[in-house]
Enzyme design. Structure first.
Site, PDB file in Angstrom:
ATOM      1  N   HIS A  11       0.734  -1.499  -0.356  1.00  0.00           N
ATOM      2  CA  HIS A  11      -0.198  -0.662  -0.201  1.00  0.00           C
ATOM      3  C   HIS A  11       1.165   1.277   0.164  1.00  0.00           C
ATOM      4  CE1 HIS A  11      -2.976   3.211   1.739  1.00  0.00           C
ATOM      5  NE2 HIS A  11      -3.658   2.234   0.786  1.00  0.00           N
ATOM      6  N   LYS A  13       3.316   4.098  -0.789  1.00  0.00           N
ATOM      7  CA  LYS A  13       3.014   5.302  -2.562  1.00  0.00           C
ATOM      8  C   LYS A  13       5.135   6.054  -2.732  1.00  0.00           C
ATOM      9  CE  LYS A  13      -1.314   5.291  -0.998  1.00  0.00           C
ATOM     10  NZ  LYS A  13      -1.804   4.128  -1.737  1.00  0.00           N
ATOM     11  N   ASP A  18      16.815   9.033  -8.597  1.00  0.00           N
ATOM     12  CA  ASP A  18      17.830   8.998  -8.477  1.00  0.00           C
ATOM     13  C   ASP A  18      18.756   9.057  -7.235  1.00  0.00           C
ATOM     14  OD1 ASP A  18      18.403   9.084 -10.739  1.00  0.00           O
ATOM     15  OD2 ASP A  18      18.836  11.403 -11.309  1.00  0.00           O
ATOM     16  N   HIS A 191      -8.979  11.957   1.240  1.00  0.00           N
ATOM     17  CA  HIS A 191      -7.816  10.654   1.552  1.00  0.00           C
ATOM     18  C   HIS A 191      -7.063  10.680   1.859  1.00  0.00           C
ATOM     19  CE1 HIS A 191      -5.736   7.225  -0.905  1.00  0.00           C
ATOM     20  NE2 HIS A 191      -6.819   6.977  -0.374  1.00  0.00           N
ATOM     21  N   LYS A 193      -2.918  11.536   4.569  1.00  0.00           N
ATOM     22  CA  LYS A 193      -3.358  10.768   5.840  1.00  0.00           C
ATOM     23  C   LYS A 193      -2.228  11.130   6.940  1.00  0.00           C
ATOM     24  CE  LYS A 193      -3.829   7.482   2.729  1.00  0.00           C
ATOM     25  NZ  LYS A 193      -5.272   6.377   2.564  1.00  0.00           N
ATOM     26  N   ASP A 198       0.924  20.773  17.220  1.00  0.00           N
ATOM     27  CA  ASP A 198       1.868  21.983  18.186  1.00  0.00           C
ATOM     28  C   ASP A 198       2.562  22.824  17.399  1.00  0.00           C
ATOM     29  OD1 ASP A 198       0.559  20.700  20.200  1.00  0.00           O
ATOM     30  OD2 ASP A 198       2.456  19.262  20.596  1.00  0.00           O
TER      31      ASP A 198
END
Length: 272
Positions: A11, A13, A18, A191, A193, A198
């Protein structure tokens, strides 16, 4: 293969160029993620670009999974971009990409999130598309709120999965009763996350607040501490709150049949 291992999907991404520049977050390669195609209203997502030695961490995370999947033992050192000269990227606070794997006994993602919750002093803002967690996680959020921390949770208003919506909303009464402020993103599907606390620290990655992400998937994210990007993340949260509806206690259903149905769904939540 066991039924559990069949749920060990990648899952993460990650895109790395380089070994010097890397991208990670919640964004997949599909038209809806950049709102070229509409699904569930406006699609809100987040990602981070990092450069320098922190980007090399993403290279290593990618190569580790490559070795695992291909059943090889390729030497990573040949991919290191600074053999002949030092990295020239200037330091910008603390940047730590990290990975979580279902093949070991370390619940890295869960521990990072709990650390953020337990160490927040002023506020804790969270964006997540799903909220399917255990009682200890809910207790940590409520304890933080009761300790004076401004805890805010943003979820979608338009959901991609009806059953997941039912389970996620089953937590609303408990959270709002405990002082956690719950918001739904009105324009569409949230979508992202992201954890932010603070004006100092943030986590951006692929890790949802559900059992599959926390325990069964290969996941990754980046911790940021006192970087210049923290202000931009705070500004993004402020703009998102303006497009949200806050869920009040009176909005939470007290229908006994709905309560029984939600209680049953919470039982099967670990397989969602």
């Amino acid at each position: 293969r066991s039924l559990v291992s069949l749920n060990h999907r990648d899952h993460r991404k990650i895109a790395v160029i380089d070994g010097k520049v890397g991208f990670t977050g919640g964004i997949n390669i599909a038209d809806e993620y950049i709102n070229m195609r509409e699904r569930f209203g406006y699609w809100k997502d987040s990602a981070v670009m990092i450069s320098g030695q922190a980007a090399w961490n993403l290279s290593v995370i990618f190569l580790q999974l490559w070795n695992f999947s291909a059943r090889t033992d390729e030497d990573f050192s040949s991919f290191f971009p600074w053999h002949e000269k030092e990295c020239q990227s200037a330091s910008d606070g603390f940047i730590q990409p990290f990975a979580d794997s279902p093949t070991d006994n370390e619940n890295v993602a869960e521990h990072v999130y709990l650390h953020f919750i337990n160490n927040a002093k002023d506020y804790l803002y969270i964006e997540t598309p799903y909220f399917i967690v255990d009682d200890s996680f809910v207790s940590a959020l409520i304890l933080a709120a009761k300790s004076g921390v401004d805890v805010r949770l943003i979820l979608p208003h338009k959901w991609d999965k009806k059953l997941v919506r039912r389970i996620s909303r089953s937590y609303y009464r408990e959270l709002t009763s405990g002082g956690v402020r719950v918001f739904e993103y009105l324009p569409g599907f949230m979508h992202s996350k992201v954890f932010l606390s603070d004006d100092k620290a943030a986590v951006i990655g692929s890790i949802n607040l559900d059992y599959r992400s926390l325990y069964h998937h290969f996941e990754c994210a980046t911790c940021l501490y006192k970087t210049s990007s923290i202000k931009k993340i705070r500004s993004d949260f402020d703009s998102v709150f303006a497009d949200c509806k806050e869920i009040r206690l009176e909005d939470c259903s007290s229908n006994p049949f709905v309560t029984i149905w939600q209680s049953f769904l919470r039982i099967i939540a670990p397989i969602m």
